[in-house]
Design an enzyme around this catalytic site. Structure first.
Site, PDB file in Angstrom:
ATOM      1  N   TYR A 155       0.848  -1.205   0.000  1.00  0.00           N
ATOM      2  CA  TYR A 155       0.000   0.000   0.000  1.00  0.00           C
ATOM      3  C   TYR A 155       0.886   1.258   0.000  1.00  0.00           C
ATOM      4  CZ  TYR A 155      -4.366   2.580   0.600  1.00  0.00           C
ATOM      5  OH  TYR A 155      -5.441   3.426   0.423  1.00  0.00           O
ATOM      6  N   LYS A 162      -3.245   8.434   2.793  1.00  0.00           N
ATOM      7  CA  LYS A 162      -4.465   8.263   3.597  1.00  0.00           C
ATOM      8  C   LYS A 162      -4.276   8.812   5.016  1.00  0.00           C
ATOM      9  CE  LYS A 162      -7.290   6.191   0.651  1.00  0.00           C
ATOM     10  NZ  LYS A 162      -8.345   7.012  -0.027  1.00  0.00           N
TER      11      LYS A 162
END
Ligand code: NAD
Ligand code: 0WE
Length: 261
Positions: A155, A162
């Site tokens: 990720y 995020k």
């Protein structure tokens, strides 16, 4: 009688009928909201317009969120058409594919800036451009993922983006609270959308999730739509700056284990 009768919503990020943004659109439509869409130009005629038509909407405007002029045009078109706005949904993210594999330490300056611009700053830009039309009592929602808080293999730079997005939610919530405008995020478990397809290792991670999550199931766009309806309606009227988990309990686990161990 719907929870959102007479409310007007603008949703960024529908790519197709698997999109989380589409799950949210369906939930809001079912409770009586009038809905408009903004997506990247390329997807509009083939993908987004037919979906909009299916729920009686003909407001579909192109926008690349990296371009302030395009954002401004969307809200200008909205103001001319509807006057004001009650609900704003931000459901988009992007990082270079090469930055979603291998080691995070190899992230380039350009890749880092791109991921943070599209995936985090865009919430700030869209919110600012929306302010002239947003009514007191209105609610803003974005989508985040657990990789913001804990390391999730591959990720990488999206996790950093995020984390920034979740911080933006809190700072925006503090700014807009006095105007009675709320800002929240939903942290969704893995869902097989366009953005997730082709990500290396996603499929295996998606199927293992079901074995490990306390509720022993995957999350759907309809699950996210239900929680979004809550955060975008008056049912959540004193909730702002929050991240709500729609993850079948996954994030409560200290040591995720399946029956097989
Ligand atoms: P999706 O592919 O359906 O939606 C992503 C959208 O981002 C697309 O519509 C795409 O056009 C848009 N986008 C990308 N770059 C853009 C740009 N420059 N300007 C405007 N739009 C742009 O995938 P999704 O999974 O529904 O993603 C929606 C949100 O949900 C994202 O923020 C994603 O990070 C988040 N999320 C996804 C999952 C998951 O597992 N699918 C889990 C948690 C959170
Ligand atoms: O936020 C996301 C995905 C966001 C995303 C996906 C892509 C794929 C195609 C952003 N940029 C791109 N760029 C591309 O070129 N998710 C929460 C879904 C996701 O993506 C992962 C995950 C999960 C979960 C990537 C690696 C590991 C887990």
């Amino acid at each position: 009688m719907g929870l959102l009768d007479g409310r007007k919503a603008l949703i960024f990020g529908v790519a197709n009928d698997h999109s989380i943004a589409w799950g949210i659109a369906k939930a809001l439509h079912a409770e009586g909201a009038t809905i408009g869409f903004s997506s990247v130009e390329m997807l509009i005629e083939k993908r987004v317009r037919p979906l909009a038509t299916s729920i009686g909407s003909d407001f579909v405007e192109p926008c690349d969120v990296q371009d302030d002029d395009q954002i401004e045009r969307v809200f200008q078109a909205w103001a001319e058409r509807y006057g004001d706005l009650d609900i704003l949904v931000h459901a988009l993210a992007f990082a270079r594919r090469e930055d979603l594999e291998g080691e995070f330490v190899d992230t380039s300056r350009e890749g880092f800036a791109l991921a943070l611009d599209v995936s985090a700053y865009s919430l700030v830009a869209i919110t600012r451009h929306a302010l002239p039309v947003l009514k007191p009592g209105s609610s803003i929602l974005t989508l985040t993922y657990y990789g913001a808080e804990k390391v999730v293999a591959n990720y990488n730079v999206m996790g950093v983006a995020k984390a920034a997005l979740e911080a933006c939610v809190r700072y925006l919530a503090a700014d807009l609270g006095p105007r009675d405008i709320r800002v929240n995020a939903i942290s969704a478990g893995p869902i097989r959308t366009l953005a997730a397809s082709g990500v290396s290792g996603f499929k295996g991670m998606w199927s293992r999730f079901r074995d490990v999550a306390p509720m022993r199931r995957n999350v759907t766009i309809e699950d996210v739509g239900g929680a979004a309806l809550f955060l975008l309606s008056d049912l959540s009227r004193s909730i702002t700056g929050e991240v709500l988990y729609v993850d079948a309990g996954f994030s409560i686990l200290g040591v995720p284990t399946s029956e097989e161990g």
